[in-house]
Write a protein that holds these residues in place. Structure first.
Motif, mmCIF file in Angstrom:
data_model
loop_
_atom_site.group_PDB
_atom_site.id
_atom_site.type_symbol
_atom_site.label_atom_id
_atom_site.label_comp_id
_atom_site.label_asym_id
_atom_site.label_seq_id
_atom_site.Cartn_x
_atom_site.Cartn_y
_atom_site.Cartn_z
ATOM 1 N N SER A 126 0.833 -1.199 0.000
ATOM 2 C CA SER A 126 0.000 0.000 0.000
ATOM 3 C C SER A 126 0.870 1.253 0.000
ATOM 4 C CB SER A 126 -0.922 0.014 1.217
ATOM 5 O OG SER A 126 -0.173 0.189 2.408
ATOM 6 N N ALA A 127 0.264 2.364 -0.384
ATOM 7 C CA ALA A 127 0.968 3.639 -0.361
ATOM 8 C C ALA A 127 1.353 3.969 1.077
ATOM 9 C CB ALA A 127 0.071 4.732 -0.939
ATOM 10 N N GLY A 128 2.564 4.405 1.256
ATOM 11 C CA GLY A 128 3.011 4.790 2.584
ATOM 12 C C GLY A 128 3.669 3.684 3.372
ATOM 13 N N PHE A 129 3.651 2.439 2.849
ATOM 14 C CA PHE A 129 4.229 1.344 3.624
ATOM 15 C C PHE A 129 5.739 1.500 3.770
ATOM 16 C CE2 PHE A 129 6.177 -2.829 4.137
ATOM 17 C CZ PHE A 129 5.487 -3.298 5.253
ATOM 18 N N ALA A 130 6.433 1.825 2.690
ATOM 19 C CA ALA A 130 7.897 1.946 2.752
ATOM 20 C C ALA A 130 8.299 3.042 3.734
ATOM 21 C CB ALA A 130 8.463 2.229 1.364
ATOM 22 N N ARG A 131 7.599 4.173 3.702
ATOM 23 C CA ARG A 131 7.922 5.259 4.629
ATOM 24 C C ARG A 131 7.659 4.818 6.073
ATOM 25 N NH1 ARG A 131 4.996 9.038 7.307
ATOM 26 N NH2 ARG A 131 6.087 10.969 7.894
ATOM 27 N N ALA A 132 6.526 4.146 6.312
ATOM 28 C CA ALA A 132 6.201 3.697 7.664
ATOM 29 C C ALA A 132 7.219 2.677 8.153
ATOM 30 C CB ALA A 132 4.790 3.111 7.702
ATOM 31 N N ALA A 133 7.674 1.787 7.269
ATOM 32 C CA ALA A 133 8.688 0.799 7.652
ATOM 33 C C ALA A 133 9.999 1.501 7.992
ATOM 34 C CB ALA A 133 8.895 -0.214 6.531
ATOM 35 N N GLY A 134 10.300 2.586 7.280
ATOM 36 C CA GLY A 134 11.500 3.359 7.601
ATOM 37 C C GLY A 134 11.398 4.004 8.978
ATOM 38 N N LEU A 135 10.222 4.529 9.313
ATOM 39 C CA LEU A 135 10.013 5.099 10.642
ATOM 40 C C LEU A 135 10.158 4.023 11.711
ATOM 41 C CD1 LEU A 135 6.934 7.437 9.998
ATOM 42 C CD2 LEU A 135 9.290 8.137 10.469
ATOM 43 N N MET A 136 9.618 2.863 11.423
ATOM 44 C CA MET A 136 9.736 1.746 12.365
ATOM 45 C C MET A 136 11.211 1.411 12.579
ATOM 46 S SD MET A 136 8.244 -0.662 14.232
ATOM 47 C CE MET A 136 6.533 -0.807 13.671
ATOM 48 N N ARG A 137 11.977 1.364 11.513
ATOM 49 C CA ARG A 137 13.397 1.026 11.607
ATOM 50 C C ARG A 137 14.143 2.054 12.461
ATOM 51 N NH1 ARG A 137 14.263 1.273 6.635
ATOM 52 N NH2 ARG A 137 13.562 -0.851 6.221
ATOM 53 N N GLU A 138 13.828 3.326 12.269
ATOM 54 C CA GLU A 138 14.489 4.381 13.057
ATOM 55 C C GLU A 138 14.178 4.239 14.539
ATOM 56 O OE1 GLU A 138 13.309 8.147 11.548
ATOM 57 O OE2 GLU A 138 14.038 7.754 9.513
ATOM 58 N N HIS A 139 12.922 3.974 14.869
ATOM 59 C CA HIS A 139 12.525 3.871 16.270
ATOM 60 C C HIS A 139 13.078 2.614 16.930
ATOM 61 C CE1 HIS A 139 9.811 7.239 17.101
ATOM 62 N NE2 HIS A 139 9.489 7.186 15.825
ATOM 63 N N MET A 140 13.329 1.593 16.143
ATOM 64 C CA MET A 140 13.810 0.340 16.712
ATOM 65 C C MET A 140 15.237 0.449 17.233
ATOM 66 S SD MET A 140 12.113 -2.324 13.978
ATOM 67 C CE MET A 140 13.290 -3.592 14.305
ATOM 68 N N ARG A 141 15.972 1.436 16.787
ATOM 69 C CA ARG A 141 17.378 1.544 17.195
ATOM 70 C C ARG A 141 17.726 2.977 17.603
ATOM 71 N NH1 ARG A 141 20.490 -2.923 15.881
ATOM 72 N NH2 ARG A 141 19.422 -4.493 14.635
ATOM 73 N N GLN A 142 16.831 3.613 18.313
ATOM 74 C CA GLN A 142 17.097 4.964 18.770
ATOM 75 C C GLN A 142 18.000 4.969 19.997
ATOM 76 O OE1 GLN A 142 13.410 7.120 19.330
ATOM 77 N NE2 GLN A 142 13.632 8.106 17.354
ATOM 78 N N ASP A 143 18.837 6.004 20.083
ATOM 79 C CA ASP A 143 19.678 6.223 21.265
ATOM 80 C C ASP A 143 20.533 4.998 21.600
ATOM 81 O OD1 ASP A 143 18.410 8.703 21.496
ATOM 82 O OD2 ASP A 143 16.814 7.821 22.702
ATOM 83 N N SER A 144 21.067 4.359 20.568
ATOM 84 C CA SER A 144 21.935 3.191 20.750
ATOM 85 C C SER A 144 21.233 2.016 21.432
ATOM 86 C CB SER A 144 23.190 3.582 21.559
ATOM 87 O OG SER A 144 23.904 4.596 20.886
ATOM 88 N N PHE A 145 19.907 2.044 21.449
ATOM 89 C CA PHE A 145 19.146 0.927 22.015
ATOM 90 C C PHE A 145 18.964 -0.125 20.923
ATOM 91 C CE2 PHE A 145 15.086 -1.248 22.772
ATOM 92 C CZ PHE A 145 15.262 -1.702 24.070
ATOM 93 N N THR A 146 19.586 -1.259 21.109
ATOM 94 C CA THR A 146 19.474 -2.349 20.142
ATOM 95 C C THR A 146 18.756 -3.519 20.796
ATOM 96 O OG1 THR A 146 21.540 -1.686 19.074
ATOM 97 C CG2 THR A 146 20.738 -3.926 18.634
ATOM 98 N N PRO A 147 17.521 -3.772 20.413
ATOM 99 C CA PRO A 147 16.775 -4.848 21.077
ATOM 100 C C PRO A 147 17.293 -6.229 20.715
ATOM 101 C CG PRO A 147 15.503 -3.949 19.263
ATOM 102 C CD PRO A 147 16.715 -3.080 19.393
#
Length: 256
Positions: free
Chosen positions: A120-141
């Protein structure tokens, strides 16, 4: 004609037959990211695990995917901006009950009931936002707790797809634990795990059950008729809440 249907192995009607792991087993999770499609899913599906992680001193963050404004679309007292603010306040209050500080919560604010799906439209951008939030502030889950991939709600499936897309280029993939929410009430056989797809087990949360129940109750707009000016407003019914009041939580651990 050849029968091409895939044999499904549904979860047992008696979930007590699933293996039970002790509460202190969460220490093996390491730094953990919880992905919640809506504010309340984190408390319902894995509130016990969150409380146990926080109690054990294991770093835990929670990422809320949608803005939550779809629960009461007809309310005049709570138009979208006010409802979003209320839902986020409730989310922080719930996390406080679970022992998680407000700065460990993040909100993607994707449209409720319309989170982008694959293709769908916007999926790639949303996945990019998800990727950024997953590793913020050197937090690696080391572990990500996310919705069951075929949970029968479009935002829950979108959340799983977004996490999966965000991880596609990762060299060190974290452990994934998937929690079911609506499969119990709304699911069909096609929503259940395929043979060999996931191993189901329970986590003993008896030591923190009361904290989980308080966290669920903190989502007042979702558990009570707090917003009473919308005839189509939605909130969790008592029989649904009862499913998440057990001293254990169910997780589906992918085997693929």
């Amino acid at each position: 004609m050849t029968d091409t249907r895939v044999e499904r192995r549904p979860l047992p009607d008696d979930l007590l037959s699933l293996p039970l792991r002790t509460g202190d087993s969460v220490r093996d999770f390491g730094p953990t990211l919880v992905v919640a499609p809506h504010a309340d899913d984190e408390s319902l599906g894995c509130g016990g695990a969150i409380a146990l992680l926080a109690q054990s001193g294991v770093p835990v963050r929670v990422l809320f995917v949608t803005d939550g404004v779809g629960s009461h679309p007809g309310s005049r007292r709570y138009p979208p901006d006010r409802l979003r603010a209320l839902r986020e306040t409730e989310a922080r209050d719930a996390l406080a009950e679970l022992g998680v500080a407000a700065h460990n919560a993040a909100f993607l604010r994707l449209p409720d009931r319309r989170a982008p799906r694959i293709g769908s439209a916007g999926f790639a951008r949303a996945a990019g936002l998800m990727r950024e939030h997953m590793r913020q502030d050197s937090f690696t889950p080391r572990t990500i707790i996310l919705p069951w991939r075929r949970d029968p709600h479009t935002d829950h499936r979108a959340a799983w797809e977004l996490v999966t897309a965000a991880l596609c280029a990762s060299v060190d993939r974290p452990r994934l634990l998937e929690y079911p929410i609506w499969v119990w009430e709304l699911g069909t056989d096609d929503d259940l795990p395929e043979p060999g797809e996931a191993f189901a087990w329970r986590l003993d949360i008896s030591a923190v059950l009361q904290r989980k129940l308080r966290a669920i109750a903190a989502h007042r707009s979702q558990t009570t008729p707090l917003i009473d000016d919308d005839p189509v407003g939605w909130y969790l019914k008592p029989h649904t809440l009862a499913r998440f009041s057990q001293p254990w939580e169910v997780y589906l651990e992918p085997q693929d």
